[in-house]
Write a protein that holds these residues in place. Structure first.
Motif, mmCIF file in Angstrom:
data_model
loop_
_atom_site.group_PDB
_atom_site.id
_atom_site.type_symbol
_atom_site.label_atom_id
_atom_site.label_comp_id
_atom_site.label_asym_id
_atom_site.label_seq_id
_atom_site.Cartn_x
_atom_site.Cartn_y
_atom_site.Cartn_z
ATOM 1 N N GLY A 322 0.782 -1.236 0.000
ATOM 2 C CA GLY A 322 0.000 0.000 0.000
ATOM 3 C C GLY A 322 0.806 1.275 0.000
ATOM 4 O O GLY A 322 0.236 2.357 0.110
ATOM 5 N N THR A 324 2.528 4.363 -1.531
ATOM 6 C CA THR A 324 2.361 5.082 -2.799
ATOM 7 C C THR A 324 3.729 5.486 -3.324
ATOM 8 O O THR A 324 4.728 5.414 -2.599
ATOM 9 N N ASN A 327 5.173 7.957 -1.050
ATOM 10 C CA ASN A 327 5.736 7.384 0.182
ATOM 11 C C ASN A 327 7.178 6.942 -0.048
ATOM 12 O O ASN A 327 8.060 7.197 0.759
ATOM 13 N N GLU B 78 -2.077 6.021 -7.159
ATOM 14 C CA GLU B 78 -2.255 6.277 -5.735
ATOM 15 C C GLU B 78 -3.528 5.623 -5.215
ATOM 16 O O GLU B 78 -3.547 5.058 -4.122
ATOM 17 N N GLU B 79 -4.600 5.695 -6.028
ATOM 18 C CA GLU B 79 -5.856 5.063 -5.609
ATOM 19 C C GLU B 79 -5.714 3.544 -5.553
ATOM 20 O O GLU B 79 -6.262 2.895 -4.666
ATOM 21 N N LYS B 82 -4.017 2.548 -2.470
ATOM 22 C CA LYS B 82 -4.935 2.594 -1.330
ATOM 23 C C LYS B 82 -5.783 1.311 -1.266
ATOM 24 O O LYS B 82 -6.010 0.762 -0.182
ATOM 25 N N ASN B 85 -3.688 -1.387 -0.009
ATOM 26 C CA ASN B 85 -3.441 -1.192 1.414
ATOM 27 C C ASN B 85 -4.616 -1.616 2.283
ATOM 28 O O ASN B 85 -4.437 -2.256 3.315
ATOM 29 N N LYS B 86 -5.826 -1.269 1.843
ATOM 30 C CA LYS B 86 -6.992 -1.460 2.722
ATOM 31 C C LYS B 86 -7.792 -2.721 2.412
ATOM 32 O O LYS B 86 -8.424 -3.297 3.295
ATOM 33 N N TYR B 113 1.419 2.391 6.448
ATOM 34 C CA TYR B 113 1.040 3.113 5.225
ATOM 35 C C TYR B 113 -0.412 3.565 5.274
ATOM 36 O O TYR B 113 -0.802 4.487 4.558
ATOM 37 N N ALA B 114 -1.230 2.910 6.117
ATOM 38 C CA ALA B 114 -2.622 3.339 6.254
ATOM 39 C C ALA B 114 -2.725 4.547 7.182
ATOM 40 O O ALA B 114 -3.789 5.163 7.293
ATOM 41 N N ASN B 161 -4.838 -5.728 8.181
ATOM 42 C CA ASN B 161 -5.699 -4.589 7.828
ATOM 43 C C ASN B 161 -7.137 -5.018 7.589
ATOM 44 O O ASN B 161 -7.926 -4.236 7.097
#
Lengths: 413, 240
Positions: A322, A324, A327, B78-79, B82, B85-86, B113-114, B161
């Motif tokens: 996750g 980016t 980051n 970027e989306e 996300k 990540n989630k 990262y979250a 997560n």
């Protein structure tokens, strides 16, 4: 992502290869240390010289013959210009002409061999009145000082510095002996107490004679190299300068101020001249030291590129979890800035220690009172410059890291 | 059943000079919430590429991808980061742990990262580490763990997560059969608790621990069927 986490990850990244990290920042350390050293020693030297100039007394005004020198080489012209004569000294000394002047003292100088028997020594010979002892706070350790009657009668007498007395006479008593100044005999009537170096003048090696005798017997001239005027207070300095200018223009029949054949210098002017010279020297040396920073920065970039390649899989993993692009960019940039900033801080500490050591040595073995001055501007500059180097040389590797595709990074062997 | 993943006419083409390789060739499929799917096929069949696209690590050349009902083809990097990540957890064949970090620190990475606050991170991490039975190894550097333990750390990291789906790419590939069995057992346990799981493998016995097997060959779906007798690892052990 939180800043604290970014910092933590960067520290982890850097501590993995400790010796590599240390070697990488060495270039920055050396660069910043040299800048620190140059700037603080430069500042110490400047403070020392300025302190001595101030010790001459801020109310002293000196009149020099010729045009105001525009460059360092221009100063030599002063020695051969004949515009300041006895008449000028006499008119300036009249209370009605310069009412706020408390002392008028003319000077002539030369640098010439001085000998006694077979001992010879080339040194600075200054022709002055008795005022030199008051103006420069000189004490006579042995014998007597020069007097105004010595000046008036053009006596061939001299007061010499402590070190010169030792060089010429060793353990013998110099009082009453004849020394030769450029083949003319001068009788030693006094020896100065040790005074040390003052700017370019070493009082311990000087020969002081009445200006009239030096003019006539040694130099064969009728003019002065300098007339020193002491104002009654700091507040009257401008009035004194104005009076002197008016009187001398009158004496020399000058109506156009651009054609002045003399110039007046205050201690402040002298201090400014010295400051500008030491500033230029410091700047020059600092820019030489700055080159090593560029070299150090390239070293940082090189290692960061190696590190990015080595950690391709880590980058891929972080992205899959996750992270980016931003980051990753920030993480590597933070590492680079941390590296250079650490180098900068170590450099500042190293430069300060070296500066302290050097000034201590000069103080202890050079016989000069040379107090260390910590260059705050050098330290601030060091911190800023090292961070900027991290930013400038870290951005390229960091961009490379951030633009890796997660798949290719994960597959990287 | 609620659709979690739906792809339509998905294609991934690699071009090298004049030759075009269809790694994924016009695949359409749906994965519902709570499913346990194996994607099998020989190496070079395109199963990994498919998983990478489904896992938002890679983008398709053409075709539509709906994740949780939303079309995500047009999402920015970027989306997608996300979503990874989630919503997505990954378990890799090579574990991909950071060896100098501790078990906890590895598991915590997705939470970092979250941007989750530190106090909350710890509770979430501890729950995940407990679940894979590594509570007593929390502070260990992962470099000092056995292969099986490493993969369990990776599973903990994948679930920390609470993602919608877990992708496991050859999760037993680097493990001996006993450790592999333990890993599969955990995946089955997670599935039973409601997690959606996708395993990519080339080994039939691993595939059969899922409840649906999608076979891929030359970038196309060869077969897509329910497993009649799911191999329950905890009971049957693994027979190679």
């Amino acid at each position: 992502m939180k800043t604290k986490d970014t910092l933590k990850i960067a520290v982890e990244g850097l501590t993995t290869h400790k010796s590599r990290t240390m070697l990488t920042i060495l270039g920055i350390v050396i660069g910043i240390a040299s800048i620190m050293l140059v700037m603080s020693i430069g500042q110490s030297a400047q403070n020392l010289i300025l302190g001595q100039i101030q010790s001459f007394g801020p109310t002293l005004v000196s009149v020099h013959p010729g045009r105001r020198p525009q460059s360092l080489a221009g100063f030599t012209g002063v020695l051969f210009n004949d515009s300041l004569k006895q008449r000028d000294v006499d008119t300036l000394a009249q209370k009605t002409n310069v009412p706020d002047a408390v002392r008028i003292a003319p000077y002539v100088f030369t640098s010439t061999p001085v000998s006694f028997g077979s001992e010879s020594y080339t040194t600075f010979v200054m022709g002055s009145s008795q005022d030199v002892f008051n103006s420069f706070h000189l004490d006579v350790a042995q014998g007597v000082a020069l007097t105004d009657s010595d000046v008036a009668s053009r006596s061939s007498v001299a007061v010499i510095g402590q070190k010169l007395a030792n060089e010429l006479f060793g353990a013998n008593n110099p009082i009453g002996q004849n020394i030769k100044v450029k083949n003319k005999n001068f009788r030693v009537i006094g020896v100065l107490a040790p005074k040390g170096q003052m700017v370019s003048l070493n009082w311990d090696e000087i020969v002081l004679t009445p200006y009239s005798s030096l003019q006539q017997y040694v130099l064969g001239i009728h003019y002065f190299n300098e007339i020193s005027v002491e104002a009654s207070s700091l507040a009257t300095v401008p009035t004194v300068i104005a009076d002197i200018t008016r009187v001398l223009r009158q004496n020399h029949n000058i109506t156009d101020p651009t054609k002045d054949d003399f110039y007046i210098q205050t201690q402040e002017d002298a201090a400014n001249t010295v400051s500008s010279i030491t500033d230029i020297l410091t700047l020059l040396l600092t820019s030489v030291a700055a080159i090593s920073l560029v070299v150090g920065g390239i070293g940082i970039m090189n290692i960061m590129l190696v590190s990015v390649t080595e950690r391709t899989r880590e980058i891929g993993l972080r992205k899959s979890l996750g992270a980016t692009d931003k980051n990753i960019l920030v993480q590597f940039l933070t590492e680079a800035i941390m590296l250079t900033l650490a180098g900068g801080i170590i450099g500042i500490i190293l430069g300060t220690s070296l500066g302290l050591a050097i000034t201590y040595m000069i103080d202890k073995f050079g016989g000069l009172s040379f107090p260390y001055s910590f260059s705050l501007s050098g330290a601030i500059l060091g911190v800023i410059v090292s961070s900027v180097i991290g930013l400038a040389f870290g951005i390229f590797p960091a961009r490379q890291a951030s633009q890796k595709s997660p798949i290719e990074a994960l597959r990287y062997e | 059943m609620e659709k979690l993943i739906e792809v339509k006419n998905l294609t991934k083409v690699y071009e090298e000079g004049d030759s075009k390789t269809f790694a994924v060739d016009d695949i359409s499929l749906t994965i519902d919430r709570g499913e346990f799917v194996s994607i099998v096929g020989p190496s070079g069949s395109g199963k990994s590429t498919l998983m990478h696209i489904l896992g938002c690590l890679d983008r398709p050349t053409s075709g539509k991808y709906f994740f949780n009902g939303k079309e995500i083809n047009s999402y920015s990097d970027e989306e997608l980061a996300k979503i990874r990540n989630k919503e997505i957890g990954f378990v890799f064949q090579a574990f991909n742990l950071l060896p100098r970090l501790s078990v906890m620190e590895n598991v915590m990475m997705p939470l970092v990262y979250a941007g989750i606050p530190e106090s909350k991170r710890l509770t979430q991490c501890e729950r995940a580490v407990d679940l894979v039975g590594l509570h007593d190894r929390e502070k260990y550097q992962t470099a000092k763990l056995s292969g099986g333990q490493k993969q369990r750390v990776a599973i903990a990291r994948a679930i920390v997560n609470e993602p919608a789906i877990i992708f496991a790419d050859e999760p037993t590939g680097n493990l001996d059969s006993k450790s592999g069995a333990v890993v599969l057992e955990f995946l089955q346990k997670l599935n039973k608790e409601g997690h959606t799981i996708v395993i990519v493998t080339h080994e039939t016995y691993v595939a059969e621990s899922a409840r649906r097997i999608i076979s891929i060959k030359d970038g196309k779906i060869e077969s897509d069927m329910k497993v009649e007798h799911q191999r329950i690892v905890s009971k049957d052990a693994l027979i190679k």
